[in-house]
Design a protein around this motif. Structure first.
Motif, PDB file in Angstrom:
ATOM      1  N   GLN A  76       0.827  -1.196   0.000  1.00 27.40           N
ATOM      2  CA  GLN A  76       0.000   0.000   0.000  1.00 27.40           C
ATOM      3  C   GLN A  76       0.870   1.259   0.000  1.00 27.40           C
ATOM      4  O   GLN A  76       0.599   2.226  -0.710  1.00 27.40           O
ATOM      5  N   PHE A  77       1.944   1.224   0.787  1.00 34.47           N
ATOM      6  CA  PHE A  77       2.852   2.369   0.846  1.00 34.47           C
ATOM      7  C   PHE A  77       3.483   2.626  -0.518  1.00 34.47           C
ATOM      8  O   PHE A  77       3.593   3.770  -0.964  1.00 34.47           O
ATOM      9  N   ARG A  78       3.876   1.553  -1.180  1.00 33.56           N
ATOM     10  CA  ARG A  78       4.489   1.709  -2.493  1.00 33.56           C
ATOM     11  C   ARG A  78       3.495   2.277  -3.508  1.00 33.56           C
ATOM     12  O   ARG A  78       3.846   3.131  -4.329  1.00 33.56           O
ATOM     13  N   ARG A  79       2.240   1.793  -3.446  1.00 37.20           N
ATOM     14  CA  ARG A  79       1.247   2.293  -4.389  1.00 37.20           C
ATOM     15  C   ARG A  79       0.985   3.784  -4.170  1.00 37.20           C
ATOM     16  O   ARG A  79       0.924   4.566  -5.115  1.00 37.20           O
ATOM     17  N   GLU A  80       0.865   4.166  -2.914  1.00 38.28           N
ATOM     18  CA  GLU A  80       0.637   5.573  -2.611  1.00 38.28           C
ATOM     19  C   GLU A  80       1.826   6.425  -3.057  1.00 38.28           C
ATOM     20  O   GLU A  80       1.657   7.516  -3.596  1.00 38.28           O
ATOM     21  N   ALA A  81       3.045   5.892  -2.836  1.00 39.51           N
ATOM     22  CA  ALA A  81       4.245   6.632  -3.237  1.00 39.51           C
ATOM     23  C   ALA A  81       4.307   6.778  -4.750  1.00 39.51           C
ATOM     24  O   ALA A  81       4.687   7.825  -5.276  1.00 39.51           O
ATOM     25  N   GLU A  82       3.950   5.678  -5.460  1.00 37.42           N
ATOM     26  CA  GLU A  82       3.987   5.737  -6.919  1.00 37.42           C
ATOM     27  C   GLU A  82       2.943   6.720  -7.455  1.00 37.42           C
ATOM     28  O   GLU A  82       3.213   7.491  -8.380  1.00 37.42           O
ATOM     29  N   LEU A  83       1.721   6.701  -6.864  1.00 36.70           N
ATOM     30  CA  LEU A  83       0.675   7.625  -7.302  1.00 36.70           C
ATOM     31  C   LEU A  83       1.071   9.063  -7.018  1.00 36.70           C
ATOM     32  O   LEU A  83       0.855   9.970  -7.835  1.00 36.70           O
TER      33      LEU A  83
END
Length: 545
Positions: A76-83
């Protein structure tokens, strides 16, 4: 969520070993979390099994299972960071080599993720449903790649998530329960771990090979440098020697020309003296002739008679009958001059050979005979310096180092680098072999020379000399050597033999390829009924040749 909380959350997802966001996070008994590969590699490279943070030791290596809670939080952290990273910059059209979005119409934007379920690559905009819709959130996303069909099972249209170890191929979940039901099937990640170990081993082997080749390059460069230095020394010595010989020849030619000129000038001077005396006598005779003619023409009878007595006597002249000037003859002069030059050159060459031998003698070593290698019929002196062939075969241990049936013996001392020199007396012998050999030569059975691993010279029948270096080379010696010097330059691949008394080079084996140890080699040959009973004697080196 504030910036401070974002930073705090990011710190919580960092592995303390690789300092990157967790990949396959696992928890160990002390409560600390690490990437599965990082902690596994840490334990593989250390003798103890402990926690890198608190240093707590474990008697047994804990079983590692991915912490699904932390893993989900990391995802989830990675997805938020990528977005967040994507939203902070304008979306750009896919460049050559980049994966384009399959949904975009018109300008194809660079894809952000690829879905292994949909088999479609999505840009940020078109990826949004996979991040928000609960059904799509279950799809497996990965970094954008081309040819997604290649990651799917062609038969069952399912992602290739497993690996069949028996058939060494990637399979889907249905394959594992159907065609590969009885095979050993593991997750791709597990097989990759094994393959990575093999790759690490292969990489280590490659690095070892690279290192070995780098060492070999250094050896070759060192050899080239050493060879160049030797060549420079040889060139300098050659220039010095041939300059001296050239000067000697030019000096001989100059002396010959001066001597012939002196002889010619002496003959010319002698001829000029004789011609001068003859011309003086001719003047005197012409004067007398004029007087005689005047008296002959005189009508005064008294004057004629009175003058006749004084003119009748011949003027004082020399008898030139036996006088002559021998023409210059230089027959044999040049031959004698060349013979004298040859004698001078021989003396100069002898000086050069003496100087060369003295340089070689500086590398003199103390050589003694090794009784463990001596044929049972050989007689060795107590000091290990003399060897001859006897009539009685001694009862000795048949160790692998001992020669049999050839009557040979080796020196105790071995050499695998540098230069060395020793001298052996061969006086009184009609047959012998002398030189160096590899330590690895065969000691048993008949040894036929020339052979590989031997660099020697030999005498047979009292006057037949040959060099042995893999081939047999006949030698024509002007005199029989009584003491032979043996010189070896390991790095240069050189073995030279000298007649010590004459300070003359007998023969040189050049371009030899030495590997391993070299040992002095001796064979006094058979006694021949006492005709060849004299021993080979290793002599102390006298450096005042």
């Amino acid at each position: 969520m504030s910036a401070a909380s974002n930073l705090r959350s990011e710190d919580q997802f960092l592995c303390s070993i690789c300092l990157e966001v967790f990949t396959d996070p696992v928890s160990i008994p002390c409560g600390h979390n690490f990437c599965k590969q990082c902690i596994t590699q840490h334990w593989n490279t250390n003798n103890i099994c402990d926690c890198p943070l608190c240093k707590k030791r474990f008697r047994r290596r804990p079983e590692l299972n991915v912490n699904t809670f932390i893993s989900e939080m990391v995802s989830q952290f990675r997805r938020e960071a990528e977005l967040k990273a994507s939203s902070s910059s304008e979306q750009q059209a896919a460049k050559p080599g980049e994966v384009p979005c399959d949904v975009c119409t018109g300008t194809k934007v660079k894809a952000l993720k690829s879905c292994l379920v949909c088999l479609v690559s999505y840009c940020q905009t078109h990826l949004e449903p996979h991040l928000t819709v609960s059904v799509l959130k279950k799809h497996q996303l990965m970094e954008p790649v081309e040819n997604l069909e290649g990651r799917m099972c062609l038969k069952h249209h399912k992602p290739l998530e497993l690996f069949c170890q028996r058939e060494q191929t990637c399979v889907c979940a249905l394959c594992s329960v159907l065609e590969h039901k009885t095979h050993s099937v593991v997750p791709l990640s597990e097989e990759c771990e094994g393959k990575k170990k093999e790759l690490r081993k292969t990489e280590a082997e490659m690095q070892q090979m690279i290192q070995e080749r780098r060492v070999k390059i250094k050896e070759i460069r060192k050899c080239v440098k050493r060879s160049k230095a030797a060549a420079d020394r040889g060139k300098a010595e050659g220039v010095e020697v041939f300059t001296a010989l050239k000067e000697c020849v030019e000096r001989g030619l100059k002396q010959l020309m001066e001597r012939m000129k002196e002889e010619e000038e002496a003959r010319e001077k002698q001829a000029e003296g004789l011609i001068r005396d003859l011309e003086e006598e001719i003047c005197e005779l012409m004067k007398r002739s004029s007087e005689v003619e005047q008296l002959f023409l005189s009508e005064d009878h008294l004057h004629l008679l009175q003058g006749f007595s004084s003119l009748k006597a011949a003027p004082p002249t020399k008898d030139w009958t036996e006088v002559s000037v021998r023409p210059s003859s230089y027959e044999g002069t040049v031959v004698r001059a060349v013979a004298q030059l040859e004698e001078t050159l021989s003396k100069e060459m002898k000086k050069l050979f003496e100087a060369d031998l003295k340089r070689k003698q500086q590398f003199a070593v103390d050589v003694t005979l090794d009784p463990d290698t001596a044929h049972p019929k050989l007689i060795l002196s107590d000091d290990g310096k003399q060897v001859s062939e006897g009539d009685v075969r001694k009862k000795l241990p048949d160790n692998p180092e001992r020669f049999d049936p050839c009557v040979n013996v080796l020196g105790k001392q071995s050499f695998s680098s540098g230069k060395f020199y020793f001298e052996v007396q061969v006086k009184g012998k009609t047959e012998w072999d002398l030189g160096v050999s590899k330590e690895s030569i065969n000691r048993k059975g008949v040894i036929t020379l020339p052979g590989e691993g031997f660099w020697t010279i030999r005498l047979r029948n009292g006057n037949q000399y040959r060099a042995m270096k893999g081939t047999s080379v006949p030698l024509a010696l002007s005199s029989a050597p009584e003491k032979v010097g043996v010189f070896v330059d390991y790095e240069e691949g050189l073995v030279s033999f000298y007649d010590v008394a004459a300070a003359a080079l007998i023969y040189s084996c050049t371009g030899c390829c030495f590997t391993g140890k070299l040992l002095p080699f001796f064979s006094p040959c058979l006694n021949d009924g006492g005709k060849n009973s004299a021993p080979l004697i290793i002599c102390p080196v006298n450096q005042t040749v």
